[in-house]
Design an enzyme around this catalytic site. Structure first.
Site, PDB file in Angstrom:
ATOM      1  N   HIS A 185      32.509  63.566  30.513  1.00 51.78           N
ATOM      2  CA  HIS A 185      33.577  62.970  31.308  1.00 51.78           C
ATOM      3  C   HIS A 185      33.071  62.468  32.664  1.00 51.78           C
ATOM      4  O   HIS A 185      33.674  61.582  33.258  1.00 51.78           O
ATOM      5  CB  HIS A 185      34.678  64.028  31.510  1.00 51.78           C
ATOM      6  CG  HIS A 185      35.948  63.492  32.071  1.00 51.78           C
ATOM      7  ND1 HIS A 185      36.844  62.756  31.299  1.00 51.78           N
ATOM      8  CD2 HIS A 185      36.478  63.562  33.311  1.00 51.78           C
ATOM      9  CE1 HIS A 185      37.877  62.419  32.067  1.00 51.78           C
ATOM     10  NE2 HIS A 185      37.689  62.888  33.288  1.00 51.78           N
ATOM     11  N   ASN A 235      35.636  48.262  33.886  1.00 52.74           N
ATOM     12  CA  ASN A 235      36.252  48.408  35.204  1.00 52.74           C
ATOM     13  C   ASN A 235      35.940  49.820  35.661  1.00 52.74           C
ATOM     14  O   ASN A 235      36.348  50.779  35.008  1.00 52.74           O
ATOM     15  CB  ASN A 235      37.776  48.239  35.138  1.00 52.74           C
ATOM     16  CG  ASN A 235      38.163  46.855  34.665  1.00 52.74           C
ATOM     17  OD1 ASN A 235      37.535  45.870  35.018  1.00 52.74           O
ATOM     18  ND2 ASN A 235      39.208  46.781  33.858  1.00 52.74           N
ATOM     19  N   SER A 295      41.955  53.014  34.155  1.00 50.06           N
ATOM     20  CA  SER A 295      43.047  53.939  33.885  1.00 50.06           C
ATOM     21  C   SER A 295      42.528  55.329  33.566  1.00 50.06           C
ATOM     22  O   SER A 295      43.300  56.269  33.463  1.00 50.06           O
ATOM     23  CB  SER A 295      43.887  53.409  32.721  1.00 50.06           C
ATOM     24  OG  SER A 295      43.041  53.194  31.601  1.00 50.06           O
ATOM     25  N   HIS A 306      27.416  39.906  35.008  1.00 52.30           N
ATOM     26  CA  HIS A 306      27.931  39.794  36.375  1.00 52.30           C
ATOM     27  C   HIS A 306      28.466  41.151  36.805  1.00 52.30           C
ATOM     28  O   HIS A 306      29.179  41.806  36.028  1.00 52.30           O
ATOM     29  CB  HIS A 306      29.119  38.828  36.445  1.00 52.30           C
ATOM     30  CG  HIS A 306      28.820  37.411  36.081  1.00 52.30           C
ATOM     31  ND1 HIS A 306      28.247  36.526  36.955  1.00 52.30           N
ATOM     32  CD2 HIS A 306      29.058  36.712  34.945  1.00 52.30           C
ATOM     33  CE1 HIS A 306      28.143  35.334  36.369  1.00 52.30           C
ATOM     34  NE2 HIS A 306      28.617  35.423  35.147  1.00 52.30           N
ATOM     35  N   CYS A 359      37.631  62.047  25.813  1.00 56.53           N
ATOM     36  CA  CYS A 359      36.692  63.152  25.620  1.00 56.53           C
ATOM     37  C   CYS A 359      36.632  63.547  24.129  1.00 56.53           C
ATOM     38  O   CYS A 359      37.615  63.410  23.401  1.00 56.53           O
ATOM     39  CB  CYS A 359      37.117  64.360  26.459  1.00 56.53           C
ATOM     40  SG  CYS A 359      36.490  64.319  28.154  1.00 56.53           S
ATOM     41  N   GLN A 416      35.049  48.103  27.605  1.00 59.81           N
ATOM     42  CA  GLN A 416      35.990  47.532  26.645  1.00 59.81           C
ATOM     43  C   GLN A 416      35.398  46.284  26.019  1.00 59.81           C
ATOM     44  O   GLN A 416      34.526  45.642  26.609  1.00 59.81           O
ATOM     45  CB  GLN A 416      37.303  47.167  27.329  1.00 59.81           C
ATOM     46  CG  GLN A 416      38.010  48.323  27.993  1.00 59.81           C
ATOM     47  CD  GLN A 416      39.354  47.893  28.550  1.00 59.81           C
ATOM     48  OE1 GLN A 416      40.181  47.348  27.834  1.00 59.81           O
ATOM     49  NE2 GLN A 416      39.561  48.111  29.836  1.00 59.81           N
ATOM     50  N   GLY A 467      41.302  49.315  38.932  1.00 61.16           N
ATOM     51  CA  GLY A 467      42.357  49.453  37.937  1.00 61.16           C
ATOM     52  C   GLY A 467      41.961  50.257  36.712  1.00 61.16           C
ATOM     53  O   GLY A 467      42.674  50.226  35.709  1.00 61.16           O
ATOM     54  N   ASN A 496      41.489  49.778  20.480  1.00 62.12           N
ATOM     55  CA  ASN A 496      42.354  50.215  21.586  1.00 62.12           C
ATOM     56  C   ASN A 496      43.772  50.512  21.083  1.00 62.12           C
ATOM     57  O   ASN A 496      44.376  49.693  20.390  1.00 62.12           O
ATOM     58  CB  ASN A 496      42.393  49.106  22.654  1.00 62.12           C
ATOM     59  CG  ASN A 496      42.961  49.600  23.979  1.00 62.12           C
ATOM     60  OD1 ASN A 496      43.940  50.345  24.013  1.00 62.12           O
ATOM     61  ND2 ASN A 496      42.340  49.186  25.059  1.00 62.12           N
ATOM     62  N   CYS A 510      41.988  64.278  28.743  1.00 63.57           N
ATOM     63  CA  CYS A 510      41.398  62.933  28.651  1.00 63.57           C
ATOM     64  C   CYS A 510      41.432  62.453  27.206  1.00 63.57           C
ATOM     65  O   CYS A 510      40.952  63.136  26.306  1.00 63.57           O
ATOM     66  CB  CYS A 510      39.956  62.979  29.156  1.00 63.57           C
ATOM     67  SG  CYS A 510      39.029  61.482  28.798  1.00 63.57           S
ATOM     68  N   HIS A 560      33.484  54.436  30.226  1.00 66.99           N
ATOM     69  CA  HIS A 560      33.721  53.607  29.045  1.00 66.99           C
ATOM     70  C   HIS A 560      33.851  52.143  29.441  1.00 66.99           C
ATOM     71  O   HIS A 560      34.154  51.826  30.583  1.00 66.99           O
ATOM     72  CB  HIS A 560      35.002  54.050  28.316  1.00 66.99           C
ATOM     73  CG  HIS A 560      36.272  53.718  29.050  1.00 66.99           C
ATOM     74  ND1 HIS A 560      36.705  54.413  30.167  1.00 66.99           N
ATOM     75  CD2 HIS A 560      37.193  52.738  28.855  1.00 66.99           C
ATOM     76  CE1 HIS A 560      37.841  53.899  30.593  1.00 66.99           C
ATOM     77  NE2 HIS A 560      38.161  52.870  29.836  1.00 66.99           N
ATOM     78  N   HIS A 586      36.761  58.568  32.527  1.00 67.69           N
ATOM     79  CA  HIS A 586      35.736  58.818  31.503  1.00 67.69           C
ATOM     80  C   HIS A 586      34.925  57.535  31.323  1.00 67.69           C
ATOM     81  O   HIS A 586      35.488  56.467  31.095  1.00 67.69           O
ATOM     82  CB  HIS A 586      36.397  59.230  30.180  1.00 67.69           C
ATOM     83  CG  HIS A 586      35.416  59.764  29.181  1.00 67.69           C
ATOM     84  ND1 HIS A 586      35.412  61.072  28.766  1.00 67.69           N
ATOM     85  CD2 HIS A 586      34.382  59.170  28.544  1.00 67.69           C
ATOM     86  CE1 HIS A 586      34.439  61.253  27.898  1.00 67.69           C
ATOM     87  NE2 HIS A 586      33.789  60.105  27.752  1.00 67.69           N
ATOM     88  N   ARG A 645      33.904  41.141  62.572  1.00 68.15           N
ATOM     89  CA  ARG A 645      35.287  41.141  63.057  1.00 68.15           C
ATOM     90  C   ARG A 645      35.893  42.539  62.918  1.00 68.15           C
ATOM     91  O   ARG A 645      35.592  43.264  61.965  1.00 68.15           O
ATOM     92  CB  ARG A 645      36.131  40.087  62.331  1.00 68.15           C
ATOM     93  CG  ARG A 645      36.553  40.468  60.937  1.00 68.15           C
ATOM     94  CD  ARG A 645      37.314  39.329  60.275  1.00 68.15           C
ATOM     95  NE  ARG A 645      37.394  39.563  58.850  1.00 68.15           N
ATOM     96  CZ  ARG A 645      38.535  39.587  58.155  1.00 68.15           C
ATOM     97  NH1 ARG A 645      39.683  39.359  58.748  1.00 68.15           N
ATOM     98  NH2 ARG A 645      38.516  39.823  56.868  1.00 68.15           N
TER      99      ARG A 645
HETATM  100 ZN    ZN Z   1      28.578  34.170  33.638  1.00 62.93          ZN
HETATM  101 ZN    ZN Z   2      36.906  62.357  29.255  1.00 61.70          ZN
END
Ligand code: ZN
Ligand code: ZN
Length: 338
Positions: A109, A149, A157, A294, A49, A164, A155, A71, A46, A162, A160, A25
């Site tokens: 970085h 992420n 932020s 996943h 770093c 979570q 999203g 965090n 950063c 990393h 660098h 499409r």
């Molecule tokens: Zn799963």
């Molecule tokens: Zn960095």
């Protein structure tokens, strides 16, 4: 199946609608700027770093491999409260305590997972194991979610490299459903649900992206996101705690290959969220749990057109255009060499 059909996800107990005829499409909607790889090795601004100052006034050590810390802007706080009976049976609320940690993959970085050596990725896996082991020692923690992420589109932020860790006193919804589906299959058959899926996937072959002695990366039969994948160990175990050094090396190798294939697919720093799904902790036996990862990437066509989960997906069920078989073929054809 060539026509419009729906597929069952036995792990999350949901259907997904597949409309293969629709992938051509025309698109006149939003396009994204192609994601670039970070270009610099060290950024003085950063907060991840080595040697830099963080928001809470701490200075990062001059770390050479991985580095993790609590965090500074945690979404959860480590102060379990009593759970009084809810005031309403319908509008229920309860306290939630937890821990949020930041897991830096390395000092550079710009060296994202697709640019790390297999040995560097192994040190990240060892960090996951240390963090999971240490966090599981806290008796009120029941679920440990490790994720990344990647990219502004997801999203992130800070570019660098990393991930979570968010650990909670309750077991979150997605993990509750996967615990249920895996334990039900285990009780009925004494087999791991994902081992049985993997046997069928390997017999079919068409959704496999890459594989080695201990791990397989595939586009699941029931994938929702266009280039969604799962990474599965061939052996049935619940978490990275039970993984052998040979399995660590094999997981690192397959993560390297998969993330390089993702970047090659549209010649971009391919955005995604990925996460480890591991057995809940301090929650009794979890015999059915089969560790897996996943990858949920949003891109649909080229580096600029993303998949939106809107209207029908929000109100009815997820829908996809390109088939999982076609997506796996594209990923197999994408370059696996950096
Ligand atoms: Zn799963
Ligand atoms: Zn960095």
């Amino acid at each position: 199946m060539n026509g419009v059909h729906r597929r069952w996800n036995p792990l999350s107990k949901r259907w997904v609608l597949v409309s293969p005829h629709r992938s051509q499409r025309p698109w006149q909607g939003q396009t994204e700027a192609p994601a670039q790889h970070p270009a610099i090795d060290y950024d003085p601004a950063c907060y991840l770093c080595p040697g830099n100052l963080r928001a809470n006034g701490d200075r990062n050590p001059n770390y050479a491999t991985t580095f993790s810390f609590e965090n500074d802007f945690a979404a959860l706080l480590p102060d379990p409260q009593p759970h009084p009976p809810p005031a309403s049976a319908i509008l229920r609320a309860e306290p939630e305590a937890g821990i949020c940690r930041v897991l830096c993959y390395g000092p550079h970085h710009s060296v994202t997972m697709s640019r790390m050596t297999v040995a560097q990725i192994e040190s990240v896996i060892q960090l996951w194991r240390r963090e999971y082991t240490e966090t599981a020692k806290i008796q009120w923690i029941r679920s440990i979610q490790i994720f990344e992420n990647r990219g502004e589109m997801m999203g992130a932020s800070n570019p660098h490299p990393h991930g979570q860790l968010w650990a909670t006193e309750s077991i979150p919804g997605e993990v509750v459903i996967e615990t249920e589906s895996q334990n039900e299959h285990w009780q009925a058959t004494r087999h791991s649900l994902l081992a049985d899926c993997l046997a069928e996937e390997e017999a079919a072959g068409e959704r496999i992206v890459c594989a080695n002695e201990h791990f397989v990366a595939l586009v699941p039969f029931w994938a929702v996101w266009p280039f969604e994948t799962m990474v599965l160990p061939r052996r049935h175990y619940g978490s990275v705690i039970e993984q052998t050094p040979q399995e660590d090396a094999a997981l690192a190798a397959i993560l390297s290959e998969l993330t390089v294939r993702y970047d090659s697919l549209f010649d971009t720093a391919f955005p995604y969220s990925f996460g480890l799904h591991q057995s809940p902790v301090n929650s009794g036996p979890q015999d059915g749990w089969h560790f897996h990862m996943h990858f949920y990437p949003p891109l649909l066509r080229g580096s600029t057109v993303r998949k939106f989960l809107v209207g029908y997906e929000m109100l009815a069920q997820p829908q996809r255009d390109i088939t999982p078989e076609a997506a796996a073929l594209r990923l197999r054809e994408a370059g696996a060499i950096r």
